[in-house]
Write a protein that holds these residues in place. Structure first.
Motif, PDB file in Angstrom:
ATOM      1  N   ILE A   1       0.832  -1.200   0.000  1.00 41.68           N
ATOM      2  CA  ILE A   1       0.000   0.000   0.000  1.00 41.68           C
ATOM      3  C   ILE A   1       0.867   1.252   0.000  1.00 41.68           C
ATOM      4  N   MET A   2       1.850   1.274   0.890  1.00 44.75           N
ATOM      5  CA  MET A   2       2.734   2.438   0.981  1.00 44.75           C
ATOM      6  C   MET A   2       3.478   2.663  -0.333  1.00 44.75           C
ATOM      7  N   ASN A   3       3.992   1.575  -0.912  1.00 42.03           N
ATOM      8  CA  ASN A   3       4.778   1.698  -2.144  1.00 42.03           C
ATOM      9  C   ASN A   3       3.936   2.148  -3.335  1.00 42.03           C
ATOM     10  N   SER A   4       2.643   1.828  -3.314  1.00 41.86           N
ATOM     11  CA  SER A   4       1.784   2.184  -4.442  1.00 41.86           C
ATOM     12  C   SER A   4       1.499   3.683  -4.504  1.00 41.86           C
ATOM     13  N   VAL A   5       1.725   4.379  -3.400  1.00 44.86           N
ATOM     14  CA  VAL A   5       1.504   5.829  -3.362  1.00 44.86           C
ATOM     15  C   VAL A   5       2.827   6.518  -3.699  1.00 44.86           C
ATOM     16  N   VAL A   6       2.816   7.266  -4.792  1.00 48.09           N
ATOM     17  CA  VAL A   6       4.042   7.876  -5.311  1.00 48.09           C
ATOM     18  C   VAL A   6       3.911   9.399  -5.319  1.00 48.09           C
ATOM     19  N   ALA A   7       5.053  10.052  -5.452  1.00 49.97           N
ATOM     20  CA  ALA A   7       5.060  11.511  -5.574  1.00 49.97           C
ATOM     21  C   ALA A   7       4.837  11.898  -7.031  1.00 49.97           C
ATOM     22  N   VAL A   8       4.021  12.910  -7.244  1.00 50.72           N
ATOM     23  CA  VAL A   8       3.749  13.435  -8.581  1.00 50.72           C
ATOM     24  C   VAL A   8       4.165  14.904  -8.609  1.00 50.72           C
ATOM     25  N   HIS A   9       5.019  15.245  -9.571  1.00 52.90           N
ATOM     26  CA  HIS A   9       5.448  16.637  -9.716  1.00 52.90           C
ATOM     27  C   HIS A   9       5.090  17.115 -11.113  1.00 52.90           C
ATOM     28  N   ALA A  10       4.482  18.299 -11.179  1.00 51.97           N
ATOM     29  CA  ALA A  10       4.055  18.855 -12.464  1.00 51.97           C
ATOM     30  C   ALA A  10       4.649  20.232 -12.676  1.00 51.97           C
ATOM     31  N   GLU A  11       5.208  20.436 -13.860  1.00 50.56           N
ATOM     32  CA  GLU A  11       5.650  21.761 -14.297  1.00 50.56           C
ATOM     33  C   GLU A  11       4.617  22.250 -15.299  1.00 50.56           C
ATOM     34  N   ILE A  12       4.024  23.401 -15.009  1.00 49.93           N
ATOM     35  CA  ILE A  12       2.861  23.880 -15.753  1.00 49.93           C
ATOM     36  C   ILE A  12       3.271  24.781 -16.915  1.00 49.93           C
ATOM     37  N   ARG A  13       2.492  24.756 -17.984  1.00 46.86           N
ATOM     38  CA  ARG A  13       2.760  25.574 -19.165  1.00 46.86           C
ATOM     39  C   ARG A  13       2.806  27.055 -18.801  1.00 46.86           C
ATOM     40  N   ALA A  14       3.673  27.780 -19.460  1.00 49.76           N
ATOM     41  CA  ALA A  14       3.859  29.198 -19.143  1.00 49.76           C
ATOM     42  C   ALA A  14       2.586  30.005 -19.353  1.00 49.76           C
ATOM     43  N   ASN A  15       1.771  29.611 -20.318  1.00 50.46           N
ATOM     44  CA  ASN A  15       0.538  30.353 -20.613  1.00 50.46           C
ATOM     45  C   ASN A  15      -0.698  29.694 -20.013  1.00 50.46           C
ATOM     46  N   ALA A  16      -0.509  28.838 -19.028  1.00 53.82           N
ATOM     47  CA  ALA A  16      -1.619  28.072 -18.456  1.00 53.82           C
ATOM     48  C   ALA A  16      -2.681  28.981 -17.852  1.00 53.82           C
ATOM     49  N   ARG A  17      -3.933  28.645 -18.066  1.00 49.45           N
ATOM     50  CA  ARG A  17      -5.045  29.388 -17.487  1.00 49.45           C
ATOM     51  C   ARG A  17      -5.054  29.276 -15.959  1.00 49.45           C
ATOM     52  N   THR A  18      -4.597  28.131 -15.445  1.00 47.97           N
ATOM     53  CA  THR A  18      -4.696  27.851 -14.011  1.00 47.97           C
ATOM     54  C   THR A  18      -3.430  28.198 -13.230  1.00 47.97           C
ATOM     55  N   ALA A  19      -2.422  28.752 -13.893  1.00 50.63           N
ATOM     56  CA  ALA A  19      -1.156  29.026 -13.208  1.00 50.63           C
ATOM     57  C   ALA A  19      -1.323  30.026 -12.078  1.00 50.63           C
ATOM     58  N   GLU A  20      -2.165  31.025 -12.272  1.00 51.77           N
ATOM     59  CA  GLU A  20      -2.339  32.063 -11.257  1.00 51.77           C
ATOM     60  C   GLU A  20      -2.966  31.518  -9.987  1.00 51.77           C
ATOM     61  N   THR A  21      -3.961  30.651 -10.115  1.00 52.51           N
ATOM     62  CA  THR A  21      -4.675  30.149  -8.945  1.00 52.51           C
ATOM     63  C   THR A  21      -4.051  28.893  -8.350  1.00 52.51           C
ATOM     64  N   LEU A  22      -3.509  28.021  -9.201  1.00 52.29           N
ATOM     65  CA  LEU A  22      -2.981  26.743  -8.716  1.00 52.29           C
ATOM     66  C   LEU A  22      -1.461  26.683  -8.688  1.00 52.29           C
ATOM     67  N   GLY A  23      -0.795  27.673  -9.287  1.00 53.13           N
ATOM     68  CA  GLY A  23       0.652  27.717  -9.261  1.00 53.13           C
ATOM     69  C   GLY A  23       1.296  27.167 -10.509  1.00 53.13           C
ATOM     70  N   PRO A  24       2.523  27.620 -10.814  1.00 48.16           N
ATOM     71  CA  PRO A  24       3.233  27.159 -12.008  1.00 48.16           C
ATOM     72  C   PRO A  24       3.973  25.839 -11.799  1.00 48.16           C
ATOM     73  N   SER A  25       4.060  25.397 -10.554  1.00 47.04           N
ATOM     74  CA  SER A  25       4.717  24.133 -10.219  1.00 47.04           C
ATOM     75  C   SER A  25       3.927  23.483  -9.087  1.00 47.04           C
ATOM     76  N   ARG A  26       3.553  22.208  -9.254  1.00 48.47           N
ATOM     77  CA  ARG A  26       2.686  21.550  -8.274  1.00 48.47           C
ATOM     78  C   ARG A  26       3.223  20.168  -7.920  1.00 48.47           C
ATOM     79  N   THR A  27       3.123  19.830  -6.650  1.00 50.36           N
ATOM     80  CA  THR A  27       3.592  18.528  -6.171  1.00 50.36           C
ATOM     81  C   THR A  27       2.566  17.933  -5.229  1.00 50.36           C
ATOM     82  N   GLY A  28       2.320  16.656  -5.372  1.00 48.12           N
ATOM     83  CA  GLY A  28       1.382  15.955  -4.506  1.00 48.12           C
ATOM     84  C   GLY A  28       1.591  14.462  -4.617  1.00 48.12           C
ATOM     85  N   SER A  29       0.542  13.726  -4.354  1.00 52.10           N
ATOM     86  CA  SER A  29       0.621  12.266  -4.390  1.00 52.10           C
ATOM     87  C   SER A  29      -0.203  11.710  -5.546  1.00 52.10           C
ATOM     88  N   GLY A  30       0.088  10.475  -5.866  1.00 47.61           N
ATOM     89  CA  GLY A  30      -0.685   9.731  -6.846  1.00 47.61           C
ATOM     90  C   GLY A  30      -0.657   8.268  -6.457  1.00 47.61           C
TER      91      GLY A  30
END
Length: 334
Positions: free
Chosen positions: A34-63
């Motif tokens: 169970i522990m091993n199945s949960v991984v880190a996810v890192h996203a680098e967002i497009r420079a012109n992204a609509r959601t960059a202002e509200t969600l950030g240009p770089s995001r990290t969480g789990s998957g």
């Protein structure tokens, strides 16, 4: 705050001992799996992204790895408009990943690791059967405590100001800080929810209690194959207006408009009060969204009844908004 740590450690130990020591079918995942199945996810967002202002240009969480081919389930906002995606396992394996799908209605995101992760996929459980009081575990990656024993505080509709309506959302307590994309695990070691938000009313509307909101996996099951195959659910697309509204003193007030979105193009303004849809009064965001959805699919005209303050004048008018498919407004790339 420090005084609560021994209690949390004790509860966590009891939960882990319960899962580890319980006789189980051979197919039931171990705690290590169970522990091993949960991984880190890192996203680098497009420079012109609509959601960059509200969600950030770089995001990290789990998957959570749910497919033998490296398919990973996460919360959609982590990977929305991502240009580059990376996955990191607890064993230190790092690999780029490809965007697979985003489902606005459910809130899920899917990506696929480009290289083998050496991780056993986690099976999906039955989130529909979960009731208030059920004991579960939250598992994530990040800087905080990776595992938290929780209980379901409530099951109810969640309404988001970004035109998000989710029936049967799972609310848990105590709160898990690294909630974005975190795995909600049942007593059989199966995935039953994906972490979305930290909330202040987990026990119920207007009831104080800090916890988390999870999207139940049963929302995903009927559309998973279509999402993997085409990136869309295959269902009729809900109409989207590009409104960000909040309830203030019994009124639905527009607090923001999506730039270039249908509502902005139709001339709606920040501060407009939404009274109804085509003459039908609405008093809550849930009523507003259901009334909009009842008009038909994306592209349908939505007549909004608006009260507008201009200087010392108050006027009531009807503004017709030609709805759209939110995917077309987002800059998702290829």
């Amino acid at each position: 705050m420090r005084s609560t740590f021994p209690v949390l450690r004790f509860l966590l130990l009891m939960a882990l001992v319960s899962i580890a020591s319980r006789p189980a079918p051979a197919a039931e995942p171990t705690m290590a799996e169970i522990m091993n199945s949960v991984v880190a996810v890192h996203a680098e967002i497009r420079a012109n992204a609509r959601t960059a202002e509200t969600l950030g240009p770089s995001r990290t969480g789990s998957g959570v790895v749910i497919g033998a081919d490296g398919l990973i389930l996460t919360i959609g906002y982590l990977i929305l408009e991502a240009e580059n995606l990376y996955v990191l396992t607890r064993q230190g394996t790092s690999t780029p990943a490809d965007f697979v799908a985003y489902d606005h209605d459910g809130g899920f995101g899917l990506l696929r690791a480009r290289q083998p992760l050496g991780v056993k996929p986690l099976p999906l459980g039955d989130s529909e059967a979960l009731k208030a009081g059920a004991k579960l575990l939250v598992v994530s990656v990040g800087l905080g405590v990776p595992v938290t024993p929780v209980a379901i505080a409530s099951r109810r509709t969640f309404v988001g100001y970004w035109e998000y309506l989710l029936d049967g959302a799972i609310f848990t307590m105590p709160p898990h800080q690294e909630h974005g994309g975190a795995a909600l695990i049942d007593q059989q070691g199966r995935l039953v929810g994906i972490g979305s938000l930290l909330v202040n009313d987990a026990p119920g509307p207007a009831v104080r209690g800090v916890g988390n909101m999870f999207v139940p996996v049963d929302v995903l099951k009927p559309v998973l194959a279509k999402l993997v195959a085409s990136g869309r659910t295959g269902r009729a697309v809900r109409p989207w207006l590009g409104l960000y509204s909040q309830e203030f003193d019994g009124r639905l007030t527009i607090v923001k408009l999506a730039q270039g979105g249908p509502a902005a193009e139709a001339g709606l303004r920040r501060g407009d009060v939404i009274l109804g849809v085509s003459g039908r009064k609405v008093a809550s965001l849930a009523e507003l969204y259901r009334a909009i959805h009842a008009r038909g699919g994306a592209g349908v005209e939505v007549p909004l009844d608006i009260m507008r303050h201009e200087a010392s004048d108050i006027s009531v008018l009807r503004v017709s908004v030609k709805s759209a498919d939110r995917h077309g407004w987002l800059r998702m790339g290829n």
